[in-house]
Design a protein around this motif. Structure first.
Motif, mmCIF file in Angstrom:
data_model
loop_
_atom_site.group_PDB
_atom_site.id
_atom_site.type_symbol
_atom_site.label_atom_id
_atom_site.label_comp_id
_atom_site.label_asym_id
_atom_site.label_seq_id
_atom_site.Cartn_x
_atom_site.Cartn_y
_atom_site.Cartn_z
ATOM 1 N N UNK A 1 0.691 -0.737 -0.238
ATOM 2 C CA UNK A 1 0.236 -0.113 -0.125
ATOM 3 C C UNK A 1 0.672 1.448 -0.120
ATOM 4 N N UNK A 2 1.978 1.327 0.624
ATOM 5 C CA UNK A 2 2.952 2.260 0.642
ATOM 6 C C UNK A 2 3.657 2.391 -0.684
ATOM 7 N N UNK A 3 3.719 1.608 -1.614
ATOM 8 C CA UNK A 3 5.246 1.192 -3.036
ATOM 9 C C UNK A 3 4.509 2.504 -3.486
ATOM 10 N N UNK A 4 6.024 2.585 -4.120
ATOM 11 C CA UNK A 4 5.874 3.958 -4.936
ATOM 12 C C UNK A 4 6.285 2.836 -6.543
ATOM 13 N N UNK A 5 5.759 3.045 -7.520
ATOM 14 C CA UNK A 5 6.510 2.769 -8.810
ATOM 15 C C UNK A 5 6.809 4.013 -10.243
ATOM 16 N N UNK A 6 7.618 4.556 -10.698
ATOM 17 C CA UNK A 6 8.018 5.171 -11.432
ATOM 18 C C UNK A 6 8.617 5.078 -12.801
ATOM 19 N N UNK A 7 7.818 5.211 -13.755
ATOM 20 C CA UNK A 7 7.848 4.974 -14.655
ATOM 21 C C UNK A 7 8.447 5.846 -16.038
ATOM 22 N N UNK A 8 9.489 5.219 -16.822
ATOM 23 C CA UNK A 8 10.315 6.434 -17.096
ATOM 24 C C UNK A 8 9.843 6.395 -19.040
ATOM 25 N N UNK A 9 10.418 7.133 -19.952
ATOM 26 C CA UNK A 9 10.349 7.027 -21.076
ATOM 27 C C UNK A 9 8.126 7.828 -21.513
ATOM 28 N N UNK A 10 8.050 8.518 -20.541
ATOM 29 C CA UNK A 10 6.105 8.944 -20.794
ATOM 30 C C UNK A 10 6.190 8.793 -22.087
ATOM 31 N N UNK A 11 4.952 8.530 -22.562
ATOM 32 C CA UNK A 11 4.224 8.772 -23.718
ATOM 33 C C UNK A 11 5.125 7.673 -25.024
ATOM 34 N N UNK A 12 6.277 7.294 -24.820
ATOM 35 C CA UNK A 12 6.535 6.362 -25.674
ATOM 36 C C UNK A 12 6.463 4.619 -25.557
ATOM 37 N N UNK A 13 6.349 4.436 -23.796
ATOM 38 C CA UNK A 13 6.062 3.266 -23.496
ATOM 39 C C UNK A 13 5.500 3.387 -22.252
ATOM 40 N N UNK A 14 4.592 4.322 -21.527
ATOM 41 C CA UNK A 14 3.668 4.012 -20.478
ATOM 42 C C UNK A 14 2.749 3.857 -20.276
ATOM 43 N N UNK A 15 1.771 4.324 -21.785
ATOM 44 C CA UNK A 15 0.543 3.849 -21.731
ATOM 45 C C UNK A 15 -0.594 2.515 -21.113
ATOM 46 N N UNK A 16 0.294 1.956 -21.802
ATOM 47 C CA UNK A 16 -0.519 -0.076 -21.031
ATOM 48 C C UNK A 16 0.069 -0.086 -19.972
ATOM 49 N N UNK A 17 0.969 0.555 -19.622
ATOM 50 C CA UNK A 17 0.950 0.400 -17.822
ATOM 51 C C UNK A 17 0.018 1.320 -17.295
ATOM 52 N N UNK A 18 -0.082 2.416 -17.615
ATOM 53 C CA UNK A 18 -0.394 2.940 -16.476
ATOM 54 C C UNK A 18 -1.988 2.979 -16.921
ATOM 55 N N UNK A 19 -2.694 2.403 -17.539
ATOM 56 C CA UNK A 19 -3.547 2.294 -17.914
ATOM 57 C C UNK A 19 -3.822 0.678 -16.452
ATOM 58 N N UNK A 20 -3.054 -0.241 -16.905
ATOM 59 C CA UNK A 20 -2.983 -1.503 -16.024
ATOM 60 C C UNK A 20 -3.088 -1.187 -14.439
ATOM 61 N N UNK A 21 -2.045 0.113 -14.181
ATOM 62 C CA UNK A 21 -2.182 0.500 -12.917
ATOM 63 C C UNK A 21 -3.420 0.968 -12.254
ATOM 64 N N UNK A 22 -4.614 1.770 -13.164
ATOM 65 C CA UNK A 22 -5.304 2.469 -12.508
ATOM 66 C C UNK A 22 -6.142 1.667 -12.506
ATOM 67 N N UNK A 23 -5.831 0.650 -13.854
ATOM 68 C CA UNK A 23 -7.096 -0.768 -13.367
ATOM 69 C C UNK A 23 -6.873 -0.963 -11.560
#
Length: 187
Positions: free
Chosen positions: A148-170
């Motif tokens: 519950x306190x974890x942080x996830x930092x994604x690099x290269x926003x836009x070029x490789x993050x869209x699928x990951x962000x959608x997954x994490x939001x879900x």
């Protein structure tokens, strides 16, 4: 966290997001960092490794943070040469706080068996066609190690993050900081 000033360089376009993420990590007392894809630096004259500020210097800054917090960083990269360069770049006083692993990030994450406080996903550069799918596979595997306190930092926003962000939001994560280069998420 005085060490942060060492990374505030005009060419370090990721500095503000790293600073925000590490201040947030300190507030949460996060100590176990996992990084896929290491800071490579630039090789000059075939043998001399030089800082590449455009690379963000993640391994260096994370190693300083975990030493400061008496934590631990596990850094994985598929290329042995990248690992060798990252080892040269980190402060020698930090070496006992970092474990380097040469492996494919997906295999590494499948075999990882500890809770992850801070996850940094940057193993496949965004210009590769399969980068988005690869990052999605990484977070899908690593998700079970987050808390519950974890942080996830994604690099290269836009070029490789869209699928990951959608997954994490879900999966109940939300964006808490976003720059042109990186996205930070938390539960």
């Amino acid at each position: 966290m005085d060490f942060l000033k060492n990374y505030n360089h005009e060419k370090n376009i990721r500095f503000s997001s790293f600073k925000f993420a590490l201040i947030e990590a300190q507030k949460r007392n996060l100590k176990n960092f996992v990084e896929t894809g290491v800071a490579r630096g630039k090789v000059k004259f075939f043998f001399f490794t030089k800082i590449n500020w455009k690379d963000g210097m993640s391994t260096m800054i994370f190693s300083d943070y975990v030493k400061f917090m008496n934590g631990y960083l596990t850094s994985c990269d598929i290329e042995k040469k990248n690992i060798e360069n990252a080892k040269k770049l980190i402060n020698k006083k930090n070496k006992d706080f970092v474990k380097f692993i040469v492996d494919d990030s997906l295999n590494f994450l499948k075999n990882y068996d500890k809770e992850i406080d801070f996850l940094y996903l940057d193993s496949l550069d965004g210009h590769f066609k399969q980068a988005s799918d690869h990052q999605l596979k990484e977070i899908t595997i690593a998700y079970k190690y987050l808390h519950k306190n974890s942080l996830v930092l994604l690099d290269d926003k836009g070029s490789k993050t869209n699928l990951s962000i959608d997954y994490m939001k879900k999966n109940n994560l939300r964006i808490i900081n976003e720059t042109n280069e990186q996205v930070l998420l938390s539960f």
